[in-house]
Design a protein around this motif. Structure first.
Motif: not given
Length: 162
Positions: A34-35, A47, A58-59, A72, A75-77, A79-80, A84
């Motif tokens: 996660a980030g 989120n 997000p993760g 990370c 998953e960040y992309r 979820d959000s 990053v």
């Protein structure tokens, strides 16, 4: 063979479904990443999840062969909508479990990173994993997914103060 984003998501979903077909709702030990992304007001992006209807970072789960850092970013992309890059590792979190609405139980080993936005934009519509996204003050958080999420946010707040 490189998989497309959709194939990669389907592959991971199928992997977990295959394991669940074998073990049912028995607890699983899984790895996640996660980030922490903060805005200019030092608020953290969270989120609202479609599965638990609680807020989280997000993760998500690592795919086979993937590093914590790679997961990370990916998953960040997912979820959000934000691209990053990793700034620094914050910590490793391995306590607690999550019981999902369908009865599945997991204990996750989660690697948390401080991240910086390098592209994309915060999603403005729901996806299959995210209802919505919003920034929150570290001292005024919404209902969180689990104690591990609370622990990660507390560690991130201390890390950022340094």
């Amino acid at each position: 063979m490189d998989l497309s984003y959709e194939e990669s998501c389907d592959s991971m979903a199928n992997y977990i479904q295959e394991i669940r077909a074998l073990v049912g709702h028995k607890p699983l030990l899984l790895n996640t990443a996660a980030g922490i992304l903060v805005n200019d007001q030092q608020q953290v992006l969270l989120n609202l999840r479609t599965d638990t209807h609680d807020w989280s970072l997000p993760g998500g789960y690592l795919e086979y062969g993937e590093t914590f850092a790679e997961a990370c970013v990916r998953e960040y992309r997912e979820d959000s909508g934000v691209d990053v890059e990793i700034v620094a590792p914050i910590g490793l979190f391995d306590r607690g479990e999550t019981v999902y609405p369908n009865g599945d139980v997991t204990q996750t080993i989660s690697r948390l990173f401080l991240v910086r936005a390098v592209g994309g934009h915060v999603l403005d519509e729901a996806t299959d994993e995210t209802v919505r996204l919003d920034y929150f003050d570290f001292d005024n958080l919404p209902p969180l997914m689990n104690q591990q999420t609370a622990d990660m946010l507390a560690a991130a707040a201390e890390f950022i103060k340094k």
